[in-house]
Design an enzyme around this catalytic site. Structure first.
Site, short mmCIF file in Angstrom:
data_model
loop_
_atom_site.label_atom_id
_atom_site.label_comp_id
_atom_site.label_asym_id
_atom_site.label_seq_id
_atom_site.Cartn_x
_atom_site.Cartn_y
_atom_site.Cartn_z
N CYS A 102 0.81 -1.22 0.00
CA CYS A 102 0.00 0.00 0.00
C CYS A 102 0.84 1.27 0.00
O CYS A 102 0.30 2.36 -0.18
CB CYS A 102 -0.91 0.02 1.23
SG CYS A 102 -0.02 -0.02 2.80
N GLU A 140 -6.86 -5.90 -0.63
CA GLU A 140 -6.92 -4.83 0.37
C GLU A 140 -5.83 -3.81 0.09
O GLU A 140 -4.75 -4.14 -0.40
CB GLU A 140 -6.74 -5.45 1.76
CG GLU A 140 -6.70 -4.46 2.90
CD GLU A 140 -5.32 -4.26 3.49
OE1 GLU A 140 -5.21 -3.63 4.55
OE2 GLU A 140 -4.33 -4.73 2.87
N ARG A 184 -9.26 2.26 11.90
CA ARG A 184 -8.44 1.82 10.78
C ARG A 184 -9.30 1.71 9.52
O ARG A 184 -10.10 0.80 9.38
CB ARG A 184 -7.81 0.45 11.10
CG ARG A 184 -6.82 -0.06 10.06
CD ARG A 184 -6.36 -1.48 10.41
NE ARG A 184 -5.26 -1.94 9.58
CZ ARG A 184 -3.98 -1.75 9.85
NH1 ARG A 184 -3.64 -1.09 10.95
NH2 ARG A 184 -3.03 -2.20 9.05
N ARG A 186 -9.57 0.92 5.62
CA ARG A 186 -8.86 0.22 4.54
C ARG A 186 -9.81 0.01 3.37
O ARG A 186 -11.01 -0.25 3.54
CB ARG A 186 -8.33 -1.14 5.03
CG ARG A 186 -7.08 -1.04 5.90
CD ARG A 186 -5.91 -0.47 5.13
NE ARG A 186 -4.67 -0.40 5.90
CZ ARG A 186 -4.27 0.66 6.59
NH1 ARG A 186 -5.05 1.74 6.65
NH2 ARG A 186 -3.12 0.66 7.23
#
Length: 470
Positions: A102, A140, A184, A186
């Site tokens: 990421c 993800e 969080r 994502r």
């Protein structure tokens, strides 16, 4: 078993027993790309899946993965190596999963997107998807991929996956909404092969509210959403009811636009931010922590309020020259600034003027960025690079805004009633089960867990996907 971990915590987090498949579905197979330490694998196995192979190149991550999932050297599960060398897999699979690196789209990275070699790994993903045609995939990434500066890259990724014969949908999911006390966000990309009858019928799971939920939270509103004290051992439990305030009491005329999801406009914050460049009812400044005069505090507050004004420079936070400060602080003398330099609050920047020593929020003050109270709903996002976030071991039930900060400094900061997050805390905050063996080195374990996906999010997402493809 840690004796400080109570029965409620065990109920919430000791769910991935190796023989616990109460909710198992018809068997399905999957391959684990960018496998890391197995954040995707745990919930997929809990749902009845069988992993046929995994791809990962980080040697330490592979050690952790094998310790937990590959029981002996004679396992017939395939190690697939580097994804850049993959094409047709030696088996057919139902689902392909992976946390694609990421950093190219992360604020913590260099924001190079598809120009970053790690960003180009998406092209390897396209190739593997096209060559193997799984029924579905879940990938993800960070929320940053959805932001305007990266939206063309996101469109490029979706268009390529769609062209391979998939109905592709995406959504940003927050770990807090699935029973973890961690803020969080994502991005999850889900694709279902377009020749599957209900391929257009997939919908992302909704946040868990008051239903009985196997991966966190409680069964009714009376017990509230999970708190930090439910997860982290050694910190005080508290059940006091927080007082509500009109926004005008907590803010000086205007509510800051930068306030996040867990900073309510009618309640005192559940954390304290250590920084000299922001203000607020829970902002702790270096001049609050050491002996300073009211005059010195006035000078610091004046610099803080004016350092970002465009009239003093183009950057977001400008050194201020003495001649400027003299117009802002009545009868200011150079010796007064010198004393603040001697106290390590200010520093000179060549001929440009004065700025704060503690001028980065991420660095904090004295190695502390934030201290969260035990009753906080969520801690900030855990990262692979680590954070300077701590958790107080006691709560303060002060409900008076004017006294809140000083009570915290007196009762928690000066008495050192706070502790760092351990690697095992990271594991709990990511939803990893008690049986999971983390890496022996603490810093390496934190790096691996900060990189991982949150287990409950994948569980509920995969459960919704399997309803479509099985």
């Amino acid at each position: 078993m840690n004796p400080t971990v109570d029965a409620k915590q065990l109920e919430l987090f000791e769910l991935f027993k190796p023989n616990s498949l109460k909710n198992a579905r018809s068997p399905f197979t999957f391959a684990d790309l960018f496998a890391g330490i197995g954040g995707f694998r745990i919930p997929l196995e809990e749902l009845g899946g069988q992993c046929l192979g995994y791809s990962e190149i980080d040697k330490k991550a592979i050690q952790t993965y094998r310790k937990n999932f590959i029981k002996d050297d004679y396992s017939d599960e395939a190690y697939l190596g580097d994804i850049t060398n993959l094409n047709k897999l030696p088996f057919d699979i139902d689902v392909l999963v992976g946390g694609v690196p990421c950093q190219p789209w992360s604020i913590a990275g260099k924001l190079q997107g598809l120009d970053d070699p790690r960003g180009q790994l998406w092209r390897d993903v396209f190739r593997v998807v096209k060559a193997n045609r799984p029924k579905a995939f879940i990938f993800e990434n960070v929320k940053g991929l959805t932001e305007p500066r990266n939206i063309e890259s996101l469109k490029y990724i979706i268009n390529n996956l769609t062209a391979s014969g998939y109905v592709v949908k995406y959504e940003v999911l927050n770990s807090y909404d699935f029973g973890l006390p961690q803020d969080r966000d994502r991005l999850f990309l889900v694709g279902i092969r377009n020749d599957i009858e209900k391929s257009w019928g997939f919908t992302f799971p909704k946040p868990l509210v008051s239903e009985a939920r196997p991966y966190g939270g409680y069964a009714n509103e009376e017990d509230r959403q999970i708190k930090l004290y439910d997860v982290i051992p050694g910190i005080e439990r508290s059940n006091f009811r927080k007082k509500k305030f009109p926004p005008s009491v907590l803010f000086d005329g205007k509510i800051p636009a930068s306030r996040g999801r867990f900073q309510k406009i009618d309640e005192l914050n559940d954390f304290f931010l250590f920084t000299d460049i922001r203000d607020g009812h829970t902002a702790i400044h270096s001049w609050d922590l050491i002996e300073t005069t009211s005059r010195e505090k006035l000078i610091c507050q004046t610099i803080m309020k004016n350092r970002r004004k465009n009239i003093y420079g183009e950057k977001d936070g400008n050194p201020l020259e003495f001649k400027v400060l003299k117009t802002l602080v009545p009868e200011l003398q150079p010796a007064e600034l010198d004393r603040l330099v001697a106290k390590d609050i200010l520093r000179t920047v060549g001929s440009k003027g004065y700025e704060f020593v503690n001028s980065k929020i991420s660095s904090g003050i004295n190695g502390i960025s934030k201290i969260f109270l035990p009753h906080a709903d969520a801690i900030a996002t855990l990262t692979a690079t680590g954070t300077r976030d701590f958790v107080a071991t006691i709560s303060i039930e002060c409900q008076e805004p004017a006294a809140y900060k000083q009570t915290f400094i007196r009762e928690i900061y000066h008495k050192q009633k706070f502790q760092p997050l351990t690697a095992r805390d990271y594991a709990k905050l990511q939803g990893f089960p008690e049986w999971f063996k983390i890496y022996e080195n603490e810093n390496t374990a934190k790096h691996q867990l900060g990189n991982a996906v949150s287990i409950p999010v994948v569980y509920h997402l995969a459960k919704a996907l399997l309803d479509i493809i099985l």
